[in-house]
Design a protein around this motif. Structure first.
Motif, mmCIF file in Angstrom:
data_model
loop_
_atom_site.group_PDB
_atom_site.id
_atom_site.type_symbol
_atom_site.label_atom_id
_atom_site.label_comp_id
_atom_site.label_asym_id
_atom_site.label_seq_id
_atom_site.Cartn_x
_atom_site.Cartn_y
_atom_site.Cartn_z
ATOM 1 N N ARG A 13 7.733 1.089 -5.245
ATOM 2 C CA ARG A 13 7.794 0.570 -3.883
ATOM 3 C C ARG A 13 8.844 1.345 -3.091
ATOM 4 N NH1 ARG A 13 4.114 -1.484 -6.123
ATOM 5 N NH2 ARG A 13 3.394 -3.655 -6.073
ATOM 6 N N THR A 14 8.828 1.169 -1.771
ATOM 7 C CA THR A 14 9.743 1.926 -0.913
ATOM 8 C C THR A 14 11.129 1.299 -0.828
ATOM 9 O OG1 THR A 14 8.897 0.768 1.039
ATOM 10 C CG2 THR A 14 7.897 2.898 0.496
ATOM 11 N N ALA B 136 11.210 6.847 -4.623
ATOM 12 C CA ALA B 136 10.741 5.468 -4.541
ATOM 13 C C ALA B 136 11.446 4.668 -5.622
ATOM 14 C CB ALA B 136 9.225 5.388 -4.713
#
Length: 257
Positions: A172-173, A160
């Motif tokens: 976050r991705t 990530a």
């Protein structure tokens, strides 16, 4: 305005003994100079082994958002570097023990191997005071060595983007989402501390850069706090002997952090 944070108090002999217990018994220690966030001690164990103990502040109300959980980040940073082929494990400390139980000390703590050498900024300052400042070629050589270590560091990757500590909530991705979350956290912290910043203009800049950030497809490990005070050199040869303080590491794009 919130009052500024105070330095983390030095660890007591009893606290150092408890944190070092899995490795040995401390016979001497000294507090090392550093920033406000952590108390750092060089400790000699019975048998002569030298280690470094770093303990983070227990007063989490005084932390910036991204600073939550960063002693755990340093532990994860060191584990990842030493587990990644080709990463600069030769110049980074080895993690020996991690204590997040908060029983020996009210904050998180890590114990690492002790690195030889002297801080680069101190060596340069001492040379300046002695009337023999480091020449441009020597400085450039140190910079190249540090750059080489960073290039190898970026071989380590994550799953990530952003700051990895769950306590910070800033992973976050995608890189654009992580970058935006990190900026929002800084703006929120500024508001909490009563610091005036042009928040609207900052957010506009983040939106303008979103497409460029989206071109990043691999979350690479970034040191996050690299300066001459976090680099050790041999005072005689100026060879780089260590890179320290990975507690502010994150996963992202090395060229945009």
């Amino acid at each position: 305005m919130t009052t500024p944070p105070q330095p983390t108090p030095a660890l007591t002999d009893a606290q150092l003994a408890a944190l070092c217990a899995p490795l040995g018994r401390p016979v001497s220690s000294e507090r090392l100079a550093g920033g406000l966030f952590a108390a750092v001690h060089a400790v000699t164990l019975d048998g002569g082994r030298r280690v470094v103990v770093k303990a983070g502040t227990a007063d989490e109300s005084r932390l910036l958002t991204y600073e939550h959980g960063i002693i755990g980040t340093e532990a994860a940073f060191l584990r990842l570097v030493h587990a990644t082929p080709g990463a600069p494990s030769d110049v980074l400390p080895e993690l020996l023990h991690e204590d997040r139980s908060r029983t020996a000390f009210p904050g998180d703590a890590v114990v690492m191997t002790h690195l030889d050498g002297a801080l680069w900024f101190q060596v340069a300052a001492d040379a300046e005071r002695a009337g023999a400042p480091l020449d441009a070629a020597t400085t450039a050589r140190v910079q190249r060595e540090v750059g080489g270590a960073l290039a190898r560091l970026h071989r380590a990757t994550g799953t990530a983007y952003g700051y990895p500590a769950p306590e910070a909530g800033l992973a976050r991705t995608t890189w654009p989402d992580a970058f935006a979350a990190m900026i929002e956290a800084v703006l929120d912290d500024a508001a909490r501390w009563g610091i005036e910043v042009p928040a609207f203009a900052v957010r506009e800049a983040v939106v303008r850069g979103e497409q460029a950030l989206a071109r990043v497809t691999t979350p690479r490990l970034v040191h996050g706090d690299l300066w001459a005070g976090n680099v050790f050199v041999d005072p005689a040869t100026y060879a780089v002997t260590g890179v320290i303080d990975g507690e502010r590491a994150l996963f992202g794009d090395p060229s945009s952090t």
